[in-house]
Design a protein around this motif. Structure first.
Motif, PDB file in Angstrom:
ATOM      1  N   PRO A 375       0.967  -1.280   0.020  1.00  0.00           N
ATOM      2  CA  PRO A 375      -0.168  -0.277   0.205  1.00  0.00           C
ATOM      3  C   PRO A 375       0.525   1.540   0.066  1.00  0.00           C
ATOM      4  CG  PRO A 375      -0.166  -2.111   1.458  1.00  0.00           C
ATOM      5  CD  PRO A 375       0.471  -2.590   0.683  1.00  0.00           C
ATOM      6  N   GLY A 376       0.565   2.176  -0.831  1.00  0.00           N
ATOM      7  CA  GLY A 376       1.364   3.638  -0.745  1.00  0.00           C
ATOM      8  C   GLY A 376       2.765   3.584  -1.726  1.00  0.00           C
ATOM      9  N   ASP A 377       2.543   2.310  -3.069  1.00  0.00           N
ATOM     10  CA  ASP A 377       4.048   2.503  -3.558  1.00  0.00           C
ATOM     11  C   ASP A 377       3.327   3.705  -4.561  1.00  0.00           C
ATOM     12  OD1 ASP A 377       5.637   0.877  -2.274  1.00  0.00           O
ATOM     13  OD2 ASP A 377       4.774  -0.933  -3.243  1.00  0.00           O
ATOM     14  N   ALA A 378       4.638   3.363  -5.261  1.00  0.00           N
ATOM     15  CA  ALA A 378       4.516   4.171  -7.190  1.00  0.00           C
ATOM     16  C   ALA A 378       5.119   3.688  -7.794  1.00  0.00           C
ATOM     17  CB  ALA A 378       4.345   5.806  -6.172  1.00  0.00           C
ATOM     18  N   ILE A 379       4.586   3.361  -8.590  1.00  0.00           N
ATOM     19  CA  ILE A 379       5.094   2.992 -10.330  1.00  0.00           C
ATOM     20  C   ILE A 379       5.065   4.245 -11.289  1.00  0.00           C
ATOM     21  CG2 ILE A 379       4.918   1.525 -12.139  1.00  0.00           C
ATOM     22  CD1 ILE A 379       3.939  -0.761 -10.326  1.00  0.00           C
ATOM     23  N   ALA A 380       6.354   4.069 -12.292  1.00  0.00           N
ATOM     24  CA  ALA A 380       6.652   5.097 -13.238  1.00  0.00           C
ATOM     25  C   ALA A 380       7.509   4.018 -14.425  1.00  0.00           C
ATOM     26  CB  ALA A 380       7.983   5.976 -12.711  1.00  0.00           C
ATOM     27  N   CYS A 381       6.445   4.689 -15.590  1.00  0.00           N
ATOM     28  CA  CYS A 381       6.925   3.632 -16.654  1.00  0.00           C
ATOM     29  C   CYS A 381       7.941   4.328 -17.562  1.00  0.00           C
ATOM     30  CB  CYS A 381       5.549   2.854 -17.434  1.00  0.00           C
ATOM     31  SG  CYS A 381       4.981   1.761 -16.771  1.00  0.00           S
ATOM     32  N   TYR A 382       8.389   3.989 -18.138  1.00  0.00           N
ATOM     33  CA  TYR A 382       9.862   4.425 -19.065  1.00  0.00           C
ATOM     34  C   TYR A 382       9.564   4.156 -20.529  1.00  0.00           C
ATOM     35  CZ  TYR A 382      11.794   7.270 -15.297  1.00  0.00           C
ATOM     36  OH  TYR A 382      11.194   7.912 -13.209  1.00  0.00           O
ATOM     37  N   ASP A 383       9.349   4.807 -21.065  1.00  0.00           N
ATOM     38  CA  ASP A 383       9.341   4.316 -22.585  1.00  0.00           C
ATOM     39  C   ASP A 383      10.894   3.477 -23.321  1.00  0.00           C
ATOM     40  OD1 ASP A 383       6.808   4.217 -24.074  1.00  0.00           O
ATOM     41  OD2 ASP A 383       7.271   6.994 -24.049  1.00  0.00           O
ATOM     42  N   SER A 384      11.472   2.509 -24.506  1.00  0.00           N
ATOM     43  CA  SER A 384      12.672   2.512 -24.533  1.00  0.00           C
ATOM     44  C   SER A 384      13.244   3.301 -25.779  1.00  0.00           C
ATOM     45  CB  SER A 384      12.118   1.642 -25.382  1.00  0.00           C
ATOM     46  OG  SER A 384      11.378   1.250 -26.602  1.00  0.00           O
ATOM     47  N   THR A 385      14.624   2.715 -25.630  1.00  0.00           N
ATOM     48  CA  THR A 385      14.852   4.404 -25.903  1.00  0.00           C
ATOM     49  C   THR A 385      14.427   4.406 -28.119  1.00  0.00           C
ATOM     50  OG1 THR A 385      17.208   3.480 -25.846  1.00  0.00           O
ATOM     51  CG2 THR A 385      17.866   4.470 -26.867  1.00  0.00           C
ATOM     52  N   VAL A 386      14.179   3.095 -28.530  1.00  0.00           N
ATOM     53  CA  VAL A 386      13.714   3.085 -30.044  1.00  0.00           C
ATOM     54  C   VAL A 386      12.305   4.106 -29.747  1.00  0.00           C
ATOM     55  CG1 VAL A 386      12.136   2.038 -31.919  1.00  0.00           C
ATOM     56  CG2 VAL A 386      14.076   0.778 -30.067  1.00  0.00           C
ATOM     57  N   THR A 387      11.810   3.934 -29.119  1.00  0.00           N
ATOM     58  CA  THR A 387      10.067   5.133 -28.894  1.00  0.00           C
ATOM     59  C   THR A 387      11.251   6.574 -28.655  1.00  0.00           C
ATOM     60  OG1 THR A 387       9.596   3.754 -27.940  1.00  0.00           O
ATOM     61  CG2 THR A 387       8.115   5.692 -26.969  1.00  0.00           C
ATOM     62  N   ASN A 388      12.049   7.060 -27.741  1.00  0.00           N
ATOM     63  CA  ASN A 388      12.614   8.157 -27.949  1.00  0.00           C
ATOM     64  C   ASN A 388      13.069   8.319 -29.406  1.00  0.00           C
ATOM     65  OD1 ASN A 388      11.671   8.090 -24.931  1.00  0.00           O
ATOM     66  ND2 ASN A 388      13.744   7.252 -24.225  1.00  0.00           N
ATOM     67  N   ILE A 389      14.122   8.084 -29.670  1.00  0.00           N
ATOM     68  CA  ILE A 389      14.540   8.049 -30.952  1.00  0.00           C
ATOM     69  C   ILE A 389      13.352   8.758 -31.921  1.00  0.00           C
ATOM     70  CG2 ILE A 389      15.811   6.908 -33.364  1.00  0.00           C
ATOM     71  CD1 ILE A 389      17.677   5.159 -30.792  1.00  0.00           C
ATOM     72  N   ALA A 390      12.306   7.926 -31.352  1.00  0.00           N
ATOM     73  CA  ALA A 390      11.578   8.070 -32.709  1.00  0.00           C
ATOM     74  C   ALA A 390      10.525   9.404 -32.037  1.00  0.00           C
ATOM     75  CB  ALA A 390       9.705   7.164 -32.754  1.00  0.00           C
TER      76      ALA A 390
END
Length: 407
Positions: A375-390
C-alpha cells in the motif's frame, strides 16, 4: 533568399540528444538491496546467471524473530495459543442501546443507553456497571441492585436485551500499515436494517478485532500474528490470530470503546502473509505516472487520475501489466523500463527498484526479483530508447522544416 541548414547540422543535433534517451542510471539505495537484506529479498538486483532454484523466500525468513506465541503443534494440527474464552461473546460498551423489561413493573422497565462511564442509570437505583459485561451478567447485577435498594424482597424476573450496538473508538498500533485510532461499528442510515432494529435483540460483526485491523490498513508482512495484544481495562490479553488469517479458526473478538490493539513485528518479511485474509489490507492503492506508449494518457487506459487499485498480494510485474505499461508495438516497447518506489515500513527507509520489463517477463526465476507491491507504492514507466529516438526523429523533422525558412 532562404538559407537551408545543412543536413549534417540536423544529424549532429539528433546525435547530441541520443545520450538522454538511454535508461536512467541504476538507483542507489540505502537499503542493502543487492545483498537481499532489504525489506523484501525480491528487491535485489537480478543476477546475470539464472538461479538454480528460488531463494527469495528463504532469504526473507532468515532474520525472523521467533513467534512470541510459539509454533504449530504438529501433533494435533492446531495452533498452540492461550484460551480466548474470557473475551468471547457479545459485550456491552458505552452508548449501546438496551431494553430492560422487569415483569409487572413499568417503573424500571424501559430503554436505556450505557453511559459514558459505562453504567446503566436506572431510576431510584445506583448506577449498574455494564461496560465489558454480557447481558446475562448485567441482568444478575440489576436483580441484586433492586433487592439491595429495597424495591424487592426477592430477586424479580427481568430480561435485558440489546436493541442497537454503538460504534466504538479503539487504538491500533504496531505492525499495521496505518497505525492510528479507528472508529468501527457505525452503520449509515441507508444501510440500516429497520426490521432488525425493530426486533428484540441485536447483533453485529462490525465491532470485531478483524474490522479494526483492516481499518488501520491491515497487518504488515512483518507482523507477528501469534501474540497480538489487546489492552482492556488495565489488563493485557495475548491472542493468536494465525487461525483467523488462514481460516482454520475464524473466532473473532468483539471490541469495546477504549480498547487498544498492539501488533508486534518479527522484523522480517513473511511471504506467507502476502495474500488476502480477514486481517490483510483490502487491496493495494498504487500511485503512478502518466503513460505515453501504448496509451497517450490515463483516460484512454481507463486509469484513475493518480491511483490504481490492485489486489493485495499482487507483484510488481502484475501491477505493471495492470497499469498498461506493457504491450503496444513490440519494436517500440521491447525495452521499456518500470520503476517501483516503496518504503520499508519498519525503518521508514525509501527504496527505488528498476526493472527491464521484457527481461522480467522472460525470466523463469522472476519471482526472486519480482517484489510484492505494498500500500502506498508508486510506479513509473519509461519508454524504450526506440520510442525516444522516434520522438527525436519527429523533433528533427520540425527542426529541418524550420531550417528551410531561415534567412
Amino acid at each position: 533568399m532562404p538559407r537551408i541548414l545543412p543536413i549534417t547540422i540536423v544529424s549532429t543535433l539528433a546525435l547530441a540528444l541520443l545520450p538522454g534517451c538511454a535508461s536512467l542510471k541504476t538507483p542507489e539505495n540505502i537499503e542493502p538491496v543487492a545483498e537481499g537484506q532489504a525489506y523484501q529479498a525480491q528487491y535485489r538486483k537480478p543476477a546475470t546467471a539464472k538461479s538454480r532454484y528460488l531463494e527469495a523466500q528463504e532469504m526473507n525468513g532468515t532474520p525472523c524473530l521467533p513467534p512470541i506465541g510459539g509454533s504449530i503443534d504438529d501433533t494435533i494440527g492446531k495452533w498452540s495459543a492461550p484460551s480466548l474464552s474470557p473475551l468471547l461473546g457479545e459485550k456491552l460498551t458505552r452508548n449501546d442501546l438496551v431494553q430492560l423489561v422487569v415483569e409487572g413493573d413499568d417503573t424500571f422497565s424501559g430503554d436505556y443507553v450505557v453511559s459514558r462511564e459505562g453504567d446503566l442509570t436506572i431510576p431510584h437505583m445506583p448506577p449498574v456497571p455494564a461496560q465489558g459485561k454480557s447481558t446475562r451478567e448485567v441482568e444478575r447485577a440489576i436483580r441484586q441492585a433492586l433487592v439491595n435498594a429495597g424495591h424487592y424482597g426477592t430477586a424479580p424476573q427481568l430480561s435485558l436485551r440489546i436493541l442497537d450496538f454503538a460504534d466504538v473508538s479503539v487504538g491500533v498500533t504496531g505492525a499495521v500499515f496505518e497505525p492510528h485510532a479507528v472508529r468501527i461499528g457505525a452503520v449509515s442510515g441507508d444501510q440500516a436494517d429497520r426490521m432488525r432494529q425493530g426486533a428484540i435483540g441485536a447483533s453485529t460483526e462490525e465491532r470485531n478485532l478483524s474490522v479494526a485491523l483492516r481499518a488501520a490498513g491491515g497487518v504488515r508482512p512483518d507482523a507477528d500474528l501469534s501474540s497480538v495484544e489487546l489492552h482492556r481495562a488495565g489488563e493485557i490479553y495475548r491472542m493468536d490470530l494465525r487461525g483467523i488469517f488462514d481460516g482454520s479458526d475464524p473466532t473473532d473478538i468483539m471490541l469495546l470503546s477504549g480498547d487498544r490493539i498492539v501488533v508486534k513485528s518479527r522484523q522480517c518479511f513473511q511471504d506467507d502473509l502476502m495474500r488476502p485474509s480477514p486481517i490483510s489490507p483490502p487491496g493495494v492503492t498504487l500511485y503512478m505516472s502518466n503513460l505515453t506508449q501504448p496509451a497517450t494518457g490515463n483516460a484512454e487506459s481507463a486509469i484513475g487520475r493518480s491511483v490504481r487499485e490492485v489486489p493485495y498480494g499482487a507483484r510488481f510485474l502484475q501491477a505493471v501489466v495492470d497499469t498498461n505499461c506493457v504491450g503496444g508495438v513490440k519494436l517500440t516497447n521491447a525495452n521499456r523500463h518500470a520503476v517501483l518506489f516503496s518504503r520499508n515500513p519498519v525503518t521508514q527507509v525509501s527504496v527505488v527498484i528498476e526493472r527491464n520489463i521484457e527481461r522480467l517477463l522472460r525470466r523463469a526465476d522472476r519471482d526472486d526479483y519480482d517484489p510484492y507491491v505494498l500500500p502506498g507504492d508508486a510506479i513509473a514507466c519509461y519508454d524504450s530508447t526506440v520510442t525516444n529516438i522516434a520522438d527525436i526523429g519527429r523533433v528533427t523533422t520540425v527542426v529541418g522544416a524550420a531550417a528551410l525558412i531561415l534567412k
